[in-house]
Scaffold this motif. Structure first.
Motif, PDB file in Angstrom:
ATOM      1  N   PHE A   1      42.754  50.890  -1.113  1.00 33.46           N
ATOM      2  CA  PHE A   1      41.904  49.991  -0.333  1.00 33.46           C
ATOM      3  C   PHE A   1      42.556  49.465   0.926  1.00 33.46           C
ATOM      4  CE2 PHE A   1      43.996  46.157  -1.765  1.00 33.46           C
ATOM      5  CZ  PHE A   1      44.373  46.434  -3.074  1.00 33.46           C
ATOM      6  N   SER A   2      43.628  50.103   1.344  1.00 31.20           N
ATOM      7  CA  SER A   2      44.215  49.665   2.600  1.00 31.20           C
ATOM      8  C   SER A   2      43.493  50.350   3.753  1.00 31.20           C
ATOM      9  CB  SER A   2      45.712  50.005   2.630  1.00 31.20           C
ATOM     10  OG  SER A   2      45.895  51.394   2.521  1.00 31.20           O
ATOM     11  N   LEU A   3      43.295  49.597   4.809  1.00 26.56           N
ATOM     12  CA  LEU A   3      42.700  50.150   6.023  1.00 26.56           C
ATOM     13  C   LEU A   3      43.862  50.526   6.920  1.00 26.56           C
ATOM     14  CD1 LEU A   3      40.209  50.790   7.649  1.00 26.56           C
ATOM     15  CD2 LEU A   3      40.200  48.442   8.462  1.00 26.56           C
ATOM     16  N   THR A   4      44.026  51.823   7.107  1.00 23.36           N
ATOM     17  CA  THR A   4      45.184  52.297   7.845  1.00 23.36           C
ATOM     18  C   THR A   4      44.782  52.786   9.233  1.00 23.36           C
ATOM     19  OG1 THR A   4      44.969  54.580   7.074  1.00 23.36           O
ATOM     20  CG2 THR A   4      46.221  53.059   5.666  1.00 23.36           C
ATOM     21  N   GLU A   5      45.787  52.866  10.088  1.00 21.14           N
ATOM     22  CA  GLU A   5      45.570  53.452  11.415  1.00 21.14           C
ATOM     23  C   GLU A   5      45.077  54.884  11.275  1.00 21.14           C
ATOM     24  OE1 GLU A   5      45.766  51.992  14.384  1.00 21.14           O
ATOM     25  OE2 GLU A   5      46.241  50.102  13.396  1.00 21.14           O
ATOM     26  N   LYS A   6      45.512  55.567  10.216  1.00 15.22           N
ATOM     27  CA  LYS A   6      45.080  56.942   9.975  1.00 15.22           C
ATOM     28  C   LYS A   6      43.564  56.985   9.756  1.00 15.22           C
ATOM     29  CE  LYS A   6      45.694  60.812   6.819  1.00 15.22           C
ATOM     30  NZ  LYS A   6      46.253  61.257   5.550  1.00 15.22           N
ATOM     31  N   ASP A   7      43.025  56.032   8.973  1.00 10.19           N
ATOM     32  CA  ASP A   7      41.582  55.982   8.744  1.00 10.19           C
ATOM     33  C   ASP A   7      40.834  55.776  10.055  1.00 10.19           C
ATOM     34  OD1 ASP A   7      41.647  56.346   5.961  1.00 10.19           O
ATOM     35  OD2 ASP A   7      41.903  54.199   5.605  1.00 10.19           O
ATOM     36  N   VAL A   8      41.327  54.852  10.871  1.00 13.29           N
ATOM     37  CA  VAL A   8      40.685  54.557  12.149  1.00 13.29           C
ATOM     38  C   VAL A   8      40.735  55.786  13.055  1.00 13.29           C
ATOM     39  CG1 VAL A   8      40.737  53.080  14.196  1.00 13.29           C
ATOM     40  CG2 VAL A   8      41.225  52.102  11.943  1.00 13.29           C
ATOM     41  N   ALA A   9      41.899  56.427  13.131  1.00 14.51           N
ATOM     42  CA  ALA A   9      42.050  57.622  13.973  1.00 14.51           C
ATOM     43  C   ALA A   9      41.171  58.762  13.461  1.00 14.51           C
ATOM     44  CB  ALA A   9      43.512  58.050  14.016  1.00 14.51           C
ATOM     45  N   LEU A  10      41.121  58.932  12.137  1.00  9.83           N
ATOM     46  CA  LEU A  10      40.271  59.972  11.565  1.00  9.83           C
ATOM     47  C   LEU A  10      38.807  59.727  11.903  1.00  9.83           C
ATOM     48  CD1 LEU A  10      41.756  60.572   8.002  1.00  9.83           C
ATOM     49  CD2 LEU A  10      41.516  62.264   9.814  1.00  9.83           C
ATOM     50  N   LEU A  11      38.406  58.496  11.772  1.00 13.83           N
ATOM     51  CA  LEU A  11      37.018  58.148  12.054  1.00 13.83           C
ATOM     52  C   LEU A  11      36.683  58.392  13.520  1.00 13.83           C
ATOM     53  CD1 LEU A  11      34.535  57.063  10.618  1.00 13.83           C
ATOM     54  CD2 LEU A  11      35.272  54.769  11.193  1.00 13.83           C
ATOM     55  N   ALA A  12      37.577  57.995  14.396  1.00 14.80           N
ATOM     56  CA  ALA A  12      37.344  58.137  15.831  1.00 14.80           C
ATOM     57  C   ALA A  12      37.311  59.601  16.262  1.00 14.80           C
ATOM     58  CB  ALA A  12      38.412  57.386  16.616  1.00 14.80           C
ATOM     59  N   GLY A  13      38.157  60.428  15.656  1.00 11.57           N
ATOM     60  CA  GLY A  13      38.267  61.812  16.096  1.00 11.57           C
ATOM     61  C   GLY A  13      37.499  62.805  15.259  1.00 11.57           C
ATOM     62  N   GLU A  14      36.894  62.349  14.192  1.00 14.81           N
ATOM     63  CA  GLU A  14      36.225  63.254  13.257  1.00 14.81           C
ATOM     64  C   GLU A  14      34.901  63.760  13.813  1.00 14.81           C
ATOM     65  OE1 GLU A  14      35.639  65.757  10.718  1.00 14.81           O
ATOM     66  OE2 GLU A  14      37.379  64.542  10.193  1.00 14.81           O
ATOM     67  N   LYS A  15      34.739  65.066  13.811  1.00 15.20           N
ATOM     68  CA  LYS A  15      33.500  65.676  14.298  1.00 15.20           C
ATOM     69  C   LYS A  15      32.464  65.810  13.168  1.00 15.20           C
ATOM     70  CE  LYS A  15      35.048  66.780  18.487  1.00 15.20           C
ATOM     71  NZ  LYS A  15      35.535  65.546  19.036  1.00 15.20           N
ATOM     72  N   SER A  16      32.931  65.952  11.952  1.00 18.40           N
ATOM     73  CA  SER A  16      32.045  66.160  10.810  1.00 18.40           C
ATOM     74  C   SER A  16      31.321  64.872  10.428  1.00 18.40           C
ATOM     75  CB  SER A  16      32.867  66.654   9.609  1.00 18.40           C
ATOM     76  OG  SER A  16      32.168  66.456   8.406  1.00 18.40           O
ATOM     77  N   GLU A  17      29.981  64.935  10.411  1.00 20.25           N
ATOM     78  CA  GLU A  17      29.204  63.769  10.004  1.00 20.25           C
ATOM     79  C   GLU A  17      29.539  63.371   8.572  1.00 20.25           C
ATOM     80  OE1 GLU A  17      24.974  63.985  10.525  1.00 20.25           O
ATOM     81  OE2 GLU A  17      25.177  64.661  12.591  1.00 20.25           O
ATOM     82  N   GLN A  18      29.696  64.352   7.704  1.00 23.59           N
ATOM     83  CA  GLN A  18      29.973  64.060   6.300  1.00 23.59           C
ATOM     84  C   GLN A  18      31.308  63.329   6.152  1.00 23.59           C
ATOM     85  OE1 GLN A  18      30.194  67.464   3.698  1.00 23.59           O
ATOM     86  NE2 GLN A  18      30.206  66.187   1.864  1.00 23.59           N
ATOM     87  N   ALA A  19      32.326  63.770   6.867  1.00 22.01           N
ATOM     88  CA  ALA A  19      33.632  63.115   6.787  1.00 22.01           C
ATOM     89  C   ALA A  19      33.569  61.697   7.358  1.00 22.01           C
ATOM     90  CB  ALA A  19      34.686  63.944   7.518  1.00 22.01           C
ATOM     91  N   ARG A  20      32.856  61.525   8.479  1.00 25.03           N
ATOM     92  CA  ARG A  20      32.704  60.176   9.042  1.00 25.03           C
ATOM     93  C   ARG A  20      31.933  59.275   8.094  1.00 25.03           C
ATOM     94  NH1 ARG A  20      30.769  62.752  13.512  1.00 25.03           N
ATOM     95  NH2 ARG A  20      28.914  61.440  13.703  1.00 25.03           N
ATOM     96  N   ALA A  21      30.908  59.827   7.451  1.00 24.06           N
ATOM     97  CA  ALA A  21      30.124  59.043   6.494  1.00 24.06           C
ATOM     98  C   ALA A  21      30.990  58.623   5.307  1.00 24.06           C
ATOM     99  CB  ALA A  21      28.908  59.834   6.019  1.00 24.06           C
ATOM    100  N   GLN A  22      31.846  59.516   4.836  1.00 26.02           N
ATOM    101  CA  GLN A  22      32.737  59.182   3.716  1.00 26.02           C
ATOM    102  C   GLN A  22      33.736  58.096   4.106  1.00 26.02           C
ATOM    103  OE1 GLN A  22      34.304  63.038   2.677  1.00 26.02           O
ATOM    104  NE2 GLN A  22      32.702  63.398   1.165  1.00 26.02           N
ATOM    105  N   LEU A  23      34.297  58.204   5.303  1.00 27.38           N
ATOM    106  CA  LEU A  23      35.227  57.165   5.765  1.00 27.38           C
ATOM    107  C   LEU A  23      34.504  55.832   5.960  1.00 27.38           C
ATOM    108  CD1 LEU A  23      37.406  59.205   8.268  1.00 27.38           C
ATOM    109  CD2 LEU A  23      38.233  57.986   6.260  1.00 27.38           C
ATOM    110  N   ALA A  24      33.303  55.872   6.519  1.00 25.92           N
ATOM    111  CA  ALA A  24      32.523  54.646   6.684  1.00 25.92           C
ATOM    112  C   ALA A  24      32.231  54.018   5.328  1.00 25.92           C
ATOM    113  CB  ALA A  24      31.214  54.947   7.421  1.00 25.92           C
TER     114      ALA A  24
END
Length: 142
Positions: free
Chosen positions: A18-41
């Motif tokens: 449950f930690s919010l990491t810089e990696k999560d933020v970077a993944l969300l910002a750079g992720e092209k896949s809607e499914q991956a962004r939806a999972q991170l959201a």
């Protein structure tokens, strides 16, 4: 059953991380896949709703939500709406923005969010010609 055990382990791992990491933020910002962004959201909303973030991470999560509410994908905005619809501490500006979105995004918060004021709902109802939005408001518990 092995499938159930694996699913339970995956769920437990997801819930424990449950930690919010810089990696999560970077993944969300750079992720092209809607499914991956939806999972991170969904992951961020899940832990936000459980109040597992410290004040700084909570602020970061809310800024991420403000970016996501403008995502081009209705799927991402729907994930956000579904995930925050019952959180009475979700920021008003985010919930109101989602409530004014297309029907598939707006319906969850219009029906369930107590963050929306009576004035918000009246304004949305008066300005809407979308029957589904009006139905969602009508289904609200008083």
């Amino acid at each position: 059953s092995g499938i159930t055990d694996k699913k339970d382990r995956d769920t437990a791992r997801y819930m424990a991380d449950f930690s919010l990491t810089e990696k999560d933020v970077a993944l969300l910002a750079g992720e092209k896949s809607e499914q991956a962004r939806a999972q991170l959201a969904d992951k961020i909303c899940y832990h936000y709703n459980l109040k597992r973030f410290d004040p700084n991470a909570t602020r970061i999560a809310e800024e991420i939500f403000r970016l996501l509410m403008r995502d081009a994908s209705p799927e991402i905005r729907r994930t956000l709406s579904d995930s925050l619809k019952e959180n009475i501490e979700a920021p008003h500006d985010i919930i109101l923005h989602l409530a004014r979105d297309v029907t598939e995004v707006a319906s969850p918060v219009l029906q369930f969010s107590f963050v929306l004021t009576e004035e918000d709902l009246v304004e949305i109802a008066e300005g809407s010609q979308d029957v589904s939005a009006l139905q969602a408001i009508a289904k609200r518990e008083t």
